[in-house]
Design a protein around this motif. Structure first.
Motif, short mmCIF file in Angstrom:
data_model
loop_
_atom_site.label_atom_id
_atom_site.label_comp_id
_atom_site.label_asym_id
_atom_site.label_seq_id
_atom_site.Cartn_x
_atom_site.Cartn_y
_atom_site.Cartn_z
N PRO A 1 0.83 -1.21 0.00
CA PRO A 1 0.00 0.00 0.00
C PRO A 1 0.87 1.27 0.00
N LEU A 2 1.41 1.61 -1.16
CA LEU A 2 2.31 2.78 -1.26
C LEU A 2 1.56 4.08 -1.52
N ASP A 3 0.43 4.00 -2.21
CA ASP A 3 -0.34 5.20 -2.56
C ASP A 3 -1.30 5.51 -1.42
N GLN A 4 -1.24 6.76 -0.95
CA GLN A 4 -1.96 7.07 0.28
C GLN A 4 -2.62 8.44 0.21
N VAL A 5 -3.65 8.57 1.03
CA VAL A 5 -4.34 9.84 1.24
C VAL A 5 -4.45 10.01 2.75
N LEU A 6 -3.95 11.12 3.25
CA LEU A 6 -4.06 11.45 4.68
C LEU A 6 -4.78 12.79 4.77
N TYR A 7 -5.58 12.97 5.80
CA TYR A 7 -6.35 14.20 5.91
C TYR A 7 -6.54 14.55 7.37
N GLN A 8 -6.80 15.83 7.61
CA GLN A 8 -7.03 16.29 8.98
C GLN A 8 -8.48 16.07 9.36
N ASP A 9 -8.76 16.19 10.65
CA ASP A 9 -10.07 15.78 11.18
C ASP A 9 -11.22 16.70 10.85
N GLU A 10 -10.99 17.76 10.09
CA GLU A 10 -12.11 18.58 9.63
C GLU A 10 -12.75 18.01 8.37
N PHE A 11 -12.24 16.88 7.92
CA PHE A 11 -12.83 16.18 6.80
C PHE A 11 -13.50 14.91 7.30
#
Length: 162
Positions: A122-132
């Motif tokens: 799993p090399l491709d990633q999406v990280l996001y902050q908690d307002e999403f």
């Protein structure tokens, strides 16, 4: 590296921070309601062998996480991180940027190598902050690349942070 968006990009920058070969994309994105969020597109160089240092890759990931932490608007980091979710640098980037990983509790979603049944990471990633809020996360069918695409549908929902 290319970035395409249905939404207006605000002051997009392609930065070469640590060498002349590895771009990072920093941009604001204007949402349909007029609010702006930050987007960081990453594709650091992978180590070419087991003995090669990962310092440059880690520097790219941590720099984007630090910028996400310092910005005043919610942020998303996405791309081929050339790091798997269980690596120390990925966990550190999540802590620094106060980032969430949609894989947690859902599975690994391996994206590389399309051509290998036994070895896929799993090399491709999406990280996001908690307002999403995460609406959907899935691996899409192969399309001719050596990576599977992933789809992360996010909704900017400031109340989600509470």
């Amino acid at each position: 590296m290319h970035l395409f968006s249905r939404y207006e990009l605000i002051a997009p920058e392609v930065k070469l921070l640590f060498d002349n070969f590895t771009p990072l994309i920093f941009t604001g994105v204007r949402l349909p309601d007029g609010r702006t969020v930050s987007f960081y597109g990453l594709h650091p160089q992978p180590p070419q062998s087991w003995s090669q240092p990962i310092t440059m890759r880690d520097a790219h990931l941590l720099t984007a996480a630090l910028r996400a932490h310092e910005t005043q608007v919610p942020s998303i980091l996405a791309g081929d991180f050339n790091a798997v979710p269980w690596e120390r640098v990925k966990r550190r980037a999540m802590r620094i940027g106060s980032l969430l990983d949609p894989r947690v509790g859902r599975g690994l979603y391996p994206t590389f190598d399309v051509h290998s049944i036994l070895l896929s990471w799993p090399l491709d990633q999406v990280l996001y902050q908690d307002e999403f809020a995460l609406l959907e996360f899935k691996r899409l069918p192969a399309f001719g690349s050596d990576h599977y695409p992933i789809l992360a549908s996010l909704c900017h929902l400031p109340a989600a942070a509470d």
